[in-house]
Design a protein around this motif. Structure first.
Motif: not given
Length: 435
Positions: A90-119
């Motif tokens: 699955l590829w990252r859906e929206v380009p963004g920074p390679a490294v994220v810095n978060l404050r304590r208690g902070e959260h970040r959601a990263i979305h990934y997507t790919a086509a499903l095989p028909p089998a």
């Protein structure tokens, strides 16, 4: 807290961005990864199998880890019922920074997507490689949706840098193994998800299950049923204690002679066992990607009386070594070493069977696989070769499961009745539930 299915999020849609706050509230319901602060969000239970699959990773800061490296891809093993596992990238859906810095208690959601095989059909289990997140279960609905466009979504365009990265992975020269989310401050040594996910069930396959038919000189049909059952489910899933990993196994094997009148069974062998089994011992190095271990007691007999009676009792140890990426082409070597505790009805069986069954296999979970069991007796050139070639049925007929199978046997002792007799070679073809 209950986990409610969320509406499917569209790529780049405002409603999709609105999921982030809800993701943050749901993430606490899921176990965090080995590196604290990494979780995989459960998508809706039923998803549109005609649309790309989208998965969401949640990263959060704690007291010790607040910097995360976010890679471009997320690798997932997808397994349908009785279907060969499929590796999805699955590829990252929206380009963004390679490294994220978060404050304590902070959260970040990263979305990934790919086509499903028909089998892939029905209920599918998704295991993210490299993070200790709970597996995700989804049901694919491939019926056309009347309220959605009949035109399939266009694949995401990969950035030049992402394309170059993918080429490196394909060539085996990527800078590092695909680790979905790795804290910068911690050396990530996550283990790959095993391609064979059957061991996660309490009742599961044991030896291969199949029905194959040949046409050479009698005894031309051959089938085997085999399963194992975990007797006690311990409180700690990763426990290596004896009681928590004690299994009962049962295998039944038959040779069926279709050439004779009334088509009798030439021989049927019954093989119950009680053994200790670890699907993954945790042993890994530059060569071994996984090591399984089984050891215990096994009885084998053909249930007959008089001169045709055969019976042995053995103690055995069976390590299984995996070499290479288990989601790709790899080797499996499984020497089963045993000692005879009782062999009164066939005292010379070691002359023909020896003290080891050497299992060798090479293949890929969603493609061809070749396997063979080799035996060498202690006398002369007695021994046998039992080989199989299998291919997933779902790749030939979408919606099916199991494997197309071809088998070849030559030597002594295809069944206990003929342990000291060399029957004509046999080539057979048929169907296998497991391999």
């Amino acid at each position: 807290m209950s986990r409610t299915a969320l509406p499917r999020r569209r790529r780049l849609a405002p409603a999709g961005r609105a999921l982030a706050p809800l993701c943050l509230s749901l993430m606490l319901a899921w176990p965090l990864a080995g590196h604290a602060g990494v979780a995989l969000l459960q998508p809706p239970r039923v998803i549109d199998g005609n649309q790309p699959l989208t998965l969401t990773l949640i990263v959060s800061a704690d007291d010790t880890t607040r910097r995360y490296r976010i890679p471009d891809t997320l690798e997932v093993t997808a397994s349908g019922d009785l279907q060969a596992p499929v590796r999805l990238v699955l590829w990252r859906e929206v380009p963004g920074p390679a490294v994220v810095n978060l404050r304590r208690g902070e959260h970040r959601a990263i979305h990934y997507t790919a086509a499903l095989p028909p089998a892939l059909r029905g209920q599918v289990r998704l295991d993210a490689t490299g993070i200790d997140a709970a597996p995700v279960l989804v049901t694919l609905n491939r019926l056309p949706q009347p309220d959605k466009s009949a035109t399939p979504a266009a694949p995401l365009a990969a950035a030049p840098a992402a394309a170059a990265s993918q080429a490196k992975v394909a060539a085996g020269t990527a800078e590092a193994a695909p680790v979905p989310v790795t804290p910068v401050t911690t050396a990530g040594a996550a283990a790959p998800a095993p391609a064979d996910l059957r061991d996660s069930a309490r009742l599961s396959f044991h030896d291969p299950m199949y029905f194959i038919v040949g046409a050479h000189d009698g005894a031309n049909a051959k089938f085997q049923l085999s399963f194992k059952y975990r007797i006690f489910e311990g409180e700690v899933p990763a426990s290596k204690s004896l009681f928590d990993n004690l299994y009962f196994g049962y295998t039944q094997f038959s040779l069926w002679d279709w050439n004779k009148e009334s088509k009798p069974f030439r021989d049927t062998n019954y093989r119950p066992s009680l053994f200790y089994y670890l699907s993954d011992t945790g042993v890994r190095n530059n060569a071994i990607s996984r090591l399984s271990l089984a050891t215990g007691l096994e009885h084998e007999s053909n249930g007959r009386a008089g001169d045709d009676s055969r019976s042995i009792n053995t103690v055995f140890v069976k390590p299984t070594f995996y070499f290479g990426d288990q989601n790709d082409w790899h080797w499996r070597v499984a020497p089963k070493l045993y000692a005879y505790v009782e062999k009164g009805e066939n005292p010379d069986i070691a002359h023909y069977r020896g003290f080891m069954d050497l299992g060798i296999a090479y293949g890929r979970p969603d493609s061809w696989a070749f396997s063979a069991t080799l035996r060498k007796g202690t006398r002369k050139w007695y021994g046998s070769v039992d080989a199989q070639l299998t291919y997933p049925m779902a790749r030939l007929i979408p919606g099916t499961a199991g494997y197309l199978m071809a088998g070849y046997f030559v030597g002594y002792g295809e069944s206990l009745l003929d342990y000291n007799r060399k029957l004509p070679w046999q080539f057979r073809i048929g169907y296998a539930l497991s391999r």
